[in-house]
Design a protein around this motif. Structure first.
Motif, PDB file in Angstrom:
ATOM      1  N   PHE A 131       0.821  -1.202   0.000  1.00 45.25           N
ATOM      2  CA  PHE A 131       0.000   0.000   0.000  1.00 45.25           C
ATOM      3  C   PHE A 131       0.859   1.258   0.000  1.00 45.25           C
ATOM      4  O   PHE A 131       1.951   1.278   0.586  1.00 45.25           O
ATOM      5  CB  PHE A 131      -0.921   0.034   1.228  1.00 45.25           C
ATOM      6  N   ALA A 132       0.336   2.296  -0.626  1.00 47.16           N
ATOM      7  CA  ALA A 132       0.965   3.610  -0.556  1.00 47.16           C
ATOM      8  C   ALA A 132       0.640   4.238   0.799  1.00 47.16           C
ATOM      9  O   ALA A 132      -0.300   3.823   1.466  1.00 47.16           O
ATOM     10  CB  ALA A 132       0.445   4.498  -1.686  1.00 47.16           C
ATOM     11  N   PRO A 133       1.417   5.234   1.228  1.00 49.92           N
ATOM     12  CA  PRO A 133       1.108   5.906   2.495  1.00 49.92           C
ATOM     13  C   PRO A 133      -0.284   6.529   2.459  1.00 49.92           C
ATOM     14  O   PRO A 133      -0.759   6.940   1.400  1.00 49.92           O
ATOM     15  CB  PRO A 133       2.186   6.996   2.598  1.00 49.92           C
ATOM     16  N   PRO A 134      -0.969   6.601   3.602  1.00 52.26           N
ATOM     17  CA  PRO A 134      -2.300   7.208   3.621  1.00 52.26           C
ATOM     18  C   PRO A 134      -2.239   8.701   3.317  1.00 52.26           C
ATOM     19  O   PRO A 134      -1.197   9.340   3.505  1.00 52.26           O
ATOM     20  CB  PRO A 134      -2.791   6.947   5.049  1.00 52.26           C
ATOM     21  N   GLU A 135      -3.342   9.242   2.841  1.00 49.44           N
ATOM     22  CA  GLU A 135      -3.418  10.674   2.582  1.00 49.44           C
ATOM     23  C   GLU A 135      -3.283  11.456   3.886  1.00 49.44           C
ATOM     24  O   GLU A 135      -3.706  11.000   4.953  1.00 49.44           O
ATOM     25  CB  GLU A 135      -4.759  11.026   1.917  1.00 49.44           C
ATOM     26  N   ILE A 194      -3.997   2.445   8.832  1.00 57.24           N
ATOM     27  CA  ILE A 194      -3.030   1.405   8.494  1.00 57.24           C
ATOM     28  C   ILE A 194      -3.531   0.035   8.937  1.00 57.24           C
ATOM     29  O   ILE A 194      -3.495  -0.937   8.169  1.00 57.24           O
ATOM     30  CB  ILE A 194      -1.667   1.718   9.150  1.00 57.24           C
ATOM     31  N   ALA A 195      -4.011  -0.055  10.183  1.00 58.36           N
ATOM     32  CA  ALA A 195      -4.497  -1.332  10.707  1.00 58.36           C
ATOM     33  C   ALA A 195      -5.680  -1.846   9.903  1.00 58.36           C
ATOM     34  O   ALA A 195      -5.767  -3.039   9.576  1.00 58.36           O
ATOM     35  CB  ALA A 195      -4.880  -1.174  12.191  1.00 58.36           C
ATOM     36  N   ARG A 196      -6.597  -0.948   9.529  1.00 63.21           N
ATOM     37  CA  ARG A 196      -7.776  -1.353   8.761  1.00 63.21           C
ATOM     38  C   ARG A 196      -7.375  -1.872   7.379  1.00 63.21           C
ATOM     39  O   ARG A 196      -7.913  -2.885   6.903  1.00 63.21           O
ATOM     40  CB  ARG A 196      -8.738  -0.172   8.633  1.00 63.21           C
TER      41      ARG A 196
END
Length: 204
Positions: A131-135, A194-196
């Motif tokens: 995954f890419a980093p969250p917004e 991240i956990a989700r």
């Protein structure tokens, strides 16, 4: 949460050189170049006035590069990386110098650095799952905004006397506490995202 792009994917992005030469990104690079100067001013000659001025200029250019990126249609992926990187480096440099000079208590630094370490580990886990980093969240932006006000106020009121210092000191404390709370809250939100994402990936 989106999947990370492959190394060769560009999605129509201009070349790195063209991204570097946009006005907003040049301002971000200028801000980054000011970080070691800022740290030297605080720890070397202890020129707090010049350090304060540099921090204010950094805050103004932080606002300006985002504004220009939208007005000139020069929003780039590089700019989205440089801008928060400059913010974090200024905050980290200020916290290091303030801790060494006794301007802020150790627990403030411990909370902010601990938050960065925990979120950084979470991002590594996220990357391992593709995954890419969250917004960046509005809470995260707000936390950075508040801390960028708190730091110059702390510098302005440290060992200072007079009416201006007395008036500014409560604001310095208030912005510091508010910024720390928002920073921790934004970290908790990132960890939740991240956990989700990781749990959904594992159960898919």
């Amino acid at each position: 949460m989106t999947k990370a792009r492959s190394a060769g994917a560009t999605d129509g992005e201009p070349s790195l050189l063209r991204q570097l030469t946009t006005i907003p990104n040049l301002l971000s690079l200028l801000r980054l170049a000011g970080v070691p100067v800022f740290l030297w001013l605080l720890l070397g000659p202890e020129e707090d006035g010049w350090a304060f001025a540099l921090l204010v200029v950094s805050g103004v250019t932080d606002w300006l590069d985002g504004k220009l990126a939208r007005l000139l249609d020069q929003t780039t992926r590089l700019g989205q990386l440089l801008d928060p990187a400059a913010d974090r480096l200024y905050i980290a440099a200020a916290l290091l110098a303030f801790l060494l000079r006794g301007i802020v208590p150790w627990w403030v630094v411990a909370l902010l650095v601990g938050r960065e370490l925990v979120v950084g580990l979470g991002l590594l886990v996220l990357r391992r799952h593709g995954f890419a980093p969250p917004e960046v969240t509005y809470v995260g932006k707000g936390a950075t905004f508040v801390l960028m006000y708190a730091l110059p106020l702390q510098l302005l009121t440290h060992d200072a006397a007079g009416t201006v210092a007395e008036v500014a000191r409560p604001f310095a404390y208030a912005f510091t506490v508010w910024g720390v709370v928002l920073y921790l809250w934004s970290g908790a939100l990132y960890l939740w995202q991240i956990a989700r994402a990781v749990l959904r990936h594992r159960t898919a």
